[in-house]
Design an enzyme around this catalytic site. Structure first.
Site, PDB file in Angstrom:
ATOM      1  N   ASP A 219     -15.201  76.113  61.803  1.00 58.48           N
ATOM      2  CA  ASP A 219     -15.100  75.774  60.425  1.00 58.48           C
ATOM      3  C   ASP A 219     -15.556  74.230  60.321  1.00 58.48           C
ATOM      4  O   ASP A 219     -14.931  73.291  59.725  1.00 58.48           O
ATOM      5  CB  ASP A 219     -13.635  75.608  59.901  1.00 58.48           C
ATOM      6  CG  ASP A 219     -13.240  77.228  59.757  1.00 58.48           C
ATOM      7  OD1 ASP A 219     -13.711  78.108  59.846  1.00 58.48           O
ATOM      8  OD2 ASP A 219     -12.035  77.187  59.534  1.00 58.48           O
ATOM      9  N   ASP A 240     -17.812  80.703  61.775  1.00 57.51           N
ATOM     10  CA  ASP A 240     -17.541  80.240  60.158  1.00 57.51           C
ATOM     11  C   ASP A 240     -17.977  78.897  60.015  1.00 57.51           C
ATOM     12  O   ASP A 240     -17.173  78.193  59.341  1.00 57.51           O
ATOM     13  CB  ASP A 240     -16.377  80.721  59.932  1.00 57.51           C
ATOM     14  CG  ASP A 240     -15.942  82.153  60.259  1.00 57.51           C
ATOM     15  OD1 ASP A 240     -16.725  82.818  60.294  1.00 57.51           O
ATOM     16  OD2 ASP A 240     -14.833  82.379  60.170  1.00 57.51           O
ATOM     17  N   ARG A 296     -20.048  86.740  57.373  1.00 60.73           N
ATOM     18  CA  ARG A 296     -18.850  87.666  57.377  1.00 60.73           C
ATOM     19  C   ARG A 296     -17.915  87.321  56.312  1.00 60.73           C
ATOM     20  O   ARG A 296     -17.954  86.383  55.687  1.00 60.73           O
ATOM     21  CB  ARG A 296     -18.188  87.708  58.654  1.00 60.73           C
ATOM     22  CG  ARG A 296     -17.197  86.279  58.982  1.00 60.73           C
ATOM     23  CD  ARG A 296     -16.398  86.688  59.996  1.00 60.73           C
ATOM     24  NE  ARG A 296     -15.377  85.651  60.552  1.00 60.73           N
ATOM     25  CZ  ARG A 296     -14.299  85.405  61.310  1.00 60.73           C
ATOM     26  NH1 ARG A 296     -13.987  86.840  61.673  1.00 60.73           N
ATOM     27  NH2 ARG A 296     -13.743  84.435  61.523  1.00 60.73           N
ATOM     28  N   TRP A 298     -15.399  86.729  54.101  1.00 54.62           N
ATOM     29  CA  TRP A 298     -14.075  86.133  53.789  1.00 54.62           C
ATOM     30  C   TRP A 298     -13.599  86.747  52.576  1.00 54.62           C
ATOM     31  O   TRP A 298     -12.203  86.929  52.792  1.00 54.62           O
ATOM     32  CB  TRP A 298     -14.141  84.604  53.946  1.00 54.62           C
ATOM     33  CG  TRP A 298     -12.871  83.781  53.940  1.00 54.62           C
ATOM     34  CD1 TRP A 298     -11.685  84.328  54.356  1.00 54.62           C
ATOM     35  CD2 TRP A 298     -12.809  82.442  53.751  1.00 54.62           C
ATOM     36  NE1 TRP A 298     -10.818  83.441  54.200  1.00 54.62           N
ATOM     37  CE2 TRP A 298     -11.223  82.353  54.082  1.00 54.62           C
ATOM     38  CE3 TRP A 298     -13.451  81.427  53.511  1.00 54.62           C
ATOM     39  CZ2 TRP A 298     -10.715  81.155  53.685  1.00 54.62           C
ATOM     40  CZ3 TRP A 298     -12.949  80.311  53.174  1.00 54.62           C
ATOM     41  CH2 TRP A 298     -11.505  80.006  53.118  1.00 54.62           C
TER      42      TRP A 298
END
Length: 380
Positions: A219, A240, A296, A298
Site C-alpha cells: 500500500d 496493491d 485486483r 478491491w
C-alpha cells in the site's frame, strides 16, 4: 466503439422491470448496459472538453491567468515562497514548521522550496491549507520518510490503521508536489496482518505530482479520493501499491514491483456504479520482481485502464484478479489499449471479463481531460 445513437441510448435505458428474471442473462445484460452507458458518458465528456481547445494555463499579455477556475487563478496570481533547509539557511528547518506558518484557509499559492536532505517527519496537510506546493531540487530531491504501519499504536493506544499509517497525508485541495521523494520503510512480511505502510495518502482533489518518487512495500500510494494527475513519477511496492477510490491519470510513470511471490500493482476501490472514479495509466512501464496482476478488484466496480504501456514479463497471463469474488466479474471494468512488452504479447489467456479497448473506448482516458485538468492543472 463509436458514439451511441439516440435510439441505441434509448433502448439501453428502457425500464427493465417487466423482463423475466433469469440470473445469468440478467447479469450479462445489466453489465453490458452499464458498460455502454459508461463509455458513452466518457466519450461525451471527452468531446465537450476537446472542443474547448484551451491549455491548462494561458498567460494573457497583462499577466492575467485564464482558463483556471476562479479560486485557483487568484491563488496562482499571488504566489509566495518559503524556504526550508535543515542547515538553518532557510526560513524554517522542518517542513512541519513551514506548514504551521501558513494561515488557515489560505487563498494564495504557498510554495515550500525544500533543500536536499532526509526529513524524518510525519506530515499532515489538513483541508484548511489549500494551495500548498512542496518543491524540491530535481538533481537531489528531498526525502520525507517514516515507517508507520496499520498495526502501530497511535496516541490513543489504538492501531493507526492503513489510513493513518501515511508518512505524508494530504487532505487539502489544489496540492502540488514537484521533485519530491515520499517513503515508508516498513517491510512487508507475507501473511503478516497489519503490515500496510502508506508513503503518501492524497484525499484532496485537484492535486498534481511531477517528477516524484513513492517508495514502500504494501500500500505505497493511497490514491484515496479526488481528481489527481501524476507525471513522470516512480512507484515502488509489493502488494496493491497503488490503491484507493481516486479518479487519476498516471502519465509516463514507472511502476516497479518488489514482490517476492504473486501480488497486484493496483487495487482500485470503486464500490458504486455511479462513482466517477478509476485509474488510467498512459505511456508507462510495469516491471520489477515477482509475478503481478495489473489490478485486483478491491471494490465491486473497480476500474483501471492501461494504454500505450510497456508490460514486462512479471505480468501474469491472466492480467487481472477479482480478489476471489466471482460476482465482481460482472461489475469491474479493466481495459488495455495498445500496450507492449512480454506481459502484453499473449492476450488469449486474459480473464474473459477484461476489455481489449478500441481507440474510441480508450480516448476518454488518455488525456488530462480524464481528470478535468483544463481547469486546474498548473505547469510546474
Amino acid at each position: 466503439m463509436a458514439s451511441l445513437s439516440h435510439l441505441q441510448l434509448s433502448l439501453l435505458l428502457l425500464p427493465l422491470f417487466n423482463l423475466p428474471f433469469v440470473s445469468s442473462s440478467w447479469s450479462t445484460f445489466e453489465r453490458e448496459r452499464d458498460y455502454s452507458n459508461w463509455i458513452s458518458w466518457n466519450l461525451k465528456n471527452y468531446q465537450q472538453r476537446a472542443t474547448r481547445k484551451v491549455e491548462s494555463l494561458v498567460e494573457a499579455p497583462a499577466g492575467r491567468i485564464k482558463a483556471l477556475d476562479g479560486k485557483l487563478r487568484r491563488a496562482e496570481m499571488n504566489r509566495v515562497r518559503i524556504w526550508v533547509c535543515q542547515k538553518g539557511t532557510g526560513d524554517f528547518k522542518t517542513i512541519t514548521e513551514a506548514l504551521n506558518s501558513i494561515a488557515l484557509y489560505n487563498k494564495r499559492r504557498v510554495i515550500l522550496m525544500i533543500k536536499p536532505g532526509v526529513f524524518r517527519e510525519k506530515i499532515s496537510i489538513p483541508g484548511t491549507l489549500p494551495f500548498v506546493t512542496l518543491s524540491g531540487d530535481a538533481s537531489d530531491p528531498p526525502t520525507i520518510t517514516g515507517n508507520d504501519t496499520a498495526s502501530v499504536s497511535g496516541s490513543d493506544g489504538m492501531p493507526l490503521g492503513t489510513f493513518h499509517s501515511a508518512t505524508v497525508a494530504v487532505d487539502a485541495n489544489y496540492f502540488v508536489a514537484i521533485n519530491m521523494k515520499f517513503e515508508n520503510t516498513a517491510p512487508h512480511e507475507i501473511g503478516s496482518p497489519g503490515g500496510q505502510g502508506v508513503a503518501l495518502r492524497i484525499s484532496g482533489t485537484k492535486a498534481g505530482f511531477y517528477n516524484c518518487s513513492f517508495y514502500g512495500t504494501q500500500d505505497t500510494l493511497y490514491d484515496h479520493k479526488g481528481l489527481h494527475y501524476f507525471n513522470n513519477c516512480f512507484f515502488q511496492g509489493s502488494v496493491d501499491f497503488i490503491f484507493g477510490y481516486g479518479r487519476s491519470l498516471y502519465e509516463s510513470c514507472y511502476l516497479n514491483s518488489i514482490a517476492k511471490k504473486v501480488a497486484s500493482v493496483t487495487a482500485q476501490k470503486r464500490t458504486n456504479a455511479s462513482l466517477a472514479s478509476g485509474f488510467s495509466f498512459k505511456d508507462s512501464v510495469v516491471t520489477g520482481s515477482g509475478r503481478v496482476y495489473l489490478g485486483r478488484a478491491w471494490g465491486d466496480y473497480s476500474r483501471v485502464v492501461f494504454s500505450y504501456t510497456f508490460l514486462d514479463k512479471i505480468v501474469l497471463p491472466q492480467g487481472w484478479s477479482d480478489w476471489g469474488d466471482q460476482k465482481r466479474d460482472l461489475g469491474v471494468y479493466y481495459g488495455e489499449y495498445k500496450c507492449s512488452g512480454p506481459g502484453a504479447a499473449n492476450l488469449t489467456e486474459r480473464v474473459p471479463w477484461a476489455r481489449m479497448l478500441t481507440y474510441e473506448d480508450a480516448k476518454p482516458f488518455i488525456g488530462t481531460h480524464y481528470v478535468e485538468g483544463d481547469t486546474w492543472l498548473v505547469r510546474p
